[in-house]
Design an enzyme around this catalytic site. Structure first.
Site, PDB file in Angstrom:
ATOM      1  N   TYR A  61      -2.518  -0.611  10.559  1.00 20.14           N
ATOM      2  CA  TYR A  61      -2.503  -1.004   9.143  1.00 20.14           C
ATOM      3  C   TYR A  61      -1.227  -0.511   8.472  1.00 20.14           C
ATOM      4  O   TYR A  61      -0.535  -1.280   7.797  1.00 20.14           O
ATOM      5  CB  TYR A  61      -3.728  -0.454   8.427  1.00 20.14           C
ATOM      6  CG  TYR A  61      -3.763  -0.787   6.947  1.00 20.14           C
ATOM      7  CD1 TYR A  61      -4.147  -2.049   6.515  1.00 20.14           C
ATOM      8  CD2 TYR A  61      -3.403   0.156   5.990  1.00 20.14           C
ATOM      9  CE1 TYR A  61      -4.169  -2.376   5.159  1.00 20.14           C
ATOM     10  CE2 TYR A  61      -3.422  -0.151   4.633  1.00 20.14           C
ATOM     11  CZ  TYR A  61      -3.803  -1.416   4.225  1.00 20.14           C
ATOM     12  OH  TYR A  61      -3.812  -1.730   2.888  1.00 20.14           O
ATOM     13  N   LYS A  65       1.811  -2.915   6.941  1.00 25.91           N
ATOM     14  CA  LYS A  65       2.218  -2.855   5.537  1.00 25.91           C
ATOM     15  C   LYS A  65       3.682  -2.415   5.408  1.00 25.91           C
ATOM     16  O   LYS A  65       4.389  -2.842   4.488  1.00 25.91           O
ATOM     17  CB  LYS A  65       1.303  -1.913   4.766  1.00 25.91           C
ATOM     18  CG  LYS A  65      -0.094  -2.478   4.524  1.00 25.91           C
ATOM     19  CD  LYS A  65      -0.060  -3.717   3.630  1.00 25.91           C
ATOM     20  CE  LYS A  65      -1.447  -4.171   3.221  1.00 25.91           C
ATOM     21  NZ  LYS A  65      -1.429  -5.320   2.295  1.00 25.91           N
ATOM     22  N   SER A 106       0.858  -1.178   0.000  1.00 23.86           N
ATOM     23  CA  SER A 106       0.000   0.000   0.000  1.00 23.86           C
ATOM     24  C   SER A 106       0.891   1.225   0.000  1.00 23.86           C
ATOM     25  O   SER A 106       2.047   1.173   0.435  1.00 23.86           O
ATOM     26  CB  SER A 106      -0.886   0.007   1.255  1.00 23.86           C
ATOM     27  OG  SER A 106      -1.522   1.254   1.435  1.00 23.86           O
TER      28      SER A 106
END
Length: 233
Positions: free
Chosen positions: A141, A145, A130
């Site tokens: 998150y 990532k 991402s």
């Protein structure tokens, strides 16, 4: 470089969103067989795909998938979650959920399928990252990532001598269930999938699939206030 035509591919999270678009794109490029995984394989709707039950956070489930899909030459780690837990306020278990799926999930599948791919003559791994791999705006998150990005970079070095290339795909907002509540320009899953598959076929180390990911990556060489304007206040 890895040829998709004639290949056997396993796509985690292959029943919807980017994963579903990847499955469709693989068949369009002549893949011989595509395993599309999901927690519930009944949600896999592509008529040519081989539905396969897989929970990427469960070592036993991953081992069973590797046993079932012993002809794989390309592994695409697409399955992911976005808990976006706050480091200061959310339960630590919420933070762990992002890491279990987004970091340890691809690690478990890589460890299970590298011997399979190597046994089948070499191939490719694609990890879906991402733009938030590079900017800490989504709590757990973003951190998960970022950790996956580091894992991908390490695996690329470890696996190249073993005949397995590794590509990292970075995207901003994509028109999927995960971004349904986001009011911002979004890429189509089909466009992102096409760029990802181009990356596999050309042997790209990284694919930056949209302007957001390209801008954020370029900002890594600047001072932190460029990425985080609030620090300049």
């Amino acid at each position: 470089m890895t040829a998709i035509e004639g290949s056997v591919v396993l796509v985690t999270g292959g029943s919807r969103g980017i994963g579903k678009a990847l499955v469709e794109g693989l068949f369009e490029r002549g893949a011989k067989k595509v395993y599309a995984t999901a927690r519930d394989p009944r949600t896999v709707t592509h008529p040519g795909a081989v539905p396969l039950a897989l929970e990427v956070t469960d070592p036993a489930s991953v081992a069973a998938a590797a046993e079932r899909a012993g002809d794989v030459t390309i592994l695409i780690n697409n399955a992911g979650v976005a808990v976006n837990a706050s480091f200061l306020e959310a339960p630590v278990d919420d933070v762990r959920r992002d890491f279990e799926t987004n970091f340890y999930g691809p690690l478990l599948t890589a460890r299970a399928f590298v011997p399979v791919i190597e046994r089948n003559g070499g191939g490719h791994i694609l990890n879906v990252h991402s733009a938030l791999s590079w900017i800490g705006l989504a709590g757990s998150y973003s951190a998960s990532k970022a950790a996956l990005w580091s894992q991908t970079n390490s695996l690329r070095l470890d696996l190249r001598p073993r005949g397995i290339d590794v590509t990292g795909l970075h995207v901003g907002y994509v028109e999927t269930d995960m971004t349904a509540g986001v009011d911002a320009p979004k890429s189509s899953p089909a466009d992102v999938a096409a760029q990802a598959l181009d990356g596999i076929e050309t042997g790209a180390f990284e694919v930056l699939a949209d302007e957001v990911s390209r801008q954020v990556k370029s900002g890594l060489s600047a001072e932190l206030p460029v990425l985080y304007p609030q620090l300049a206040a």
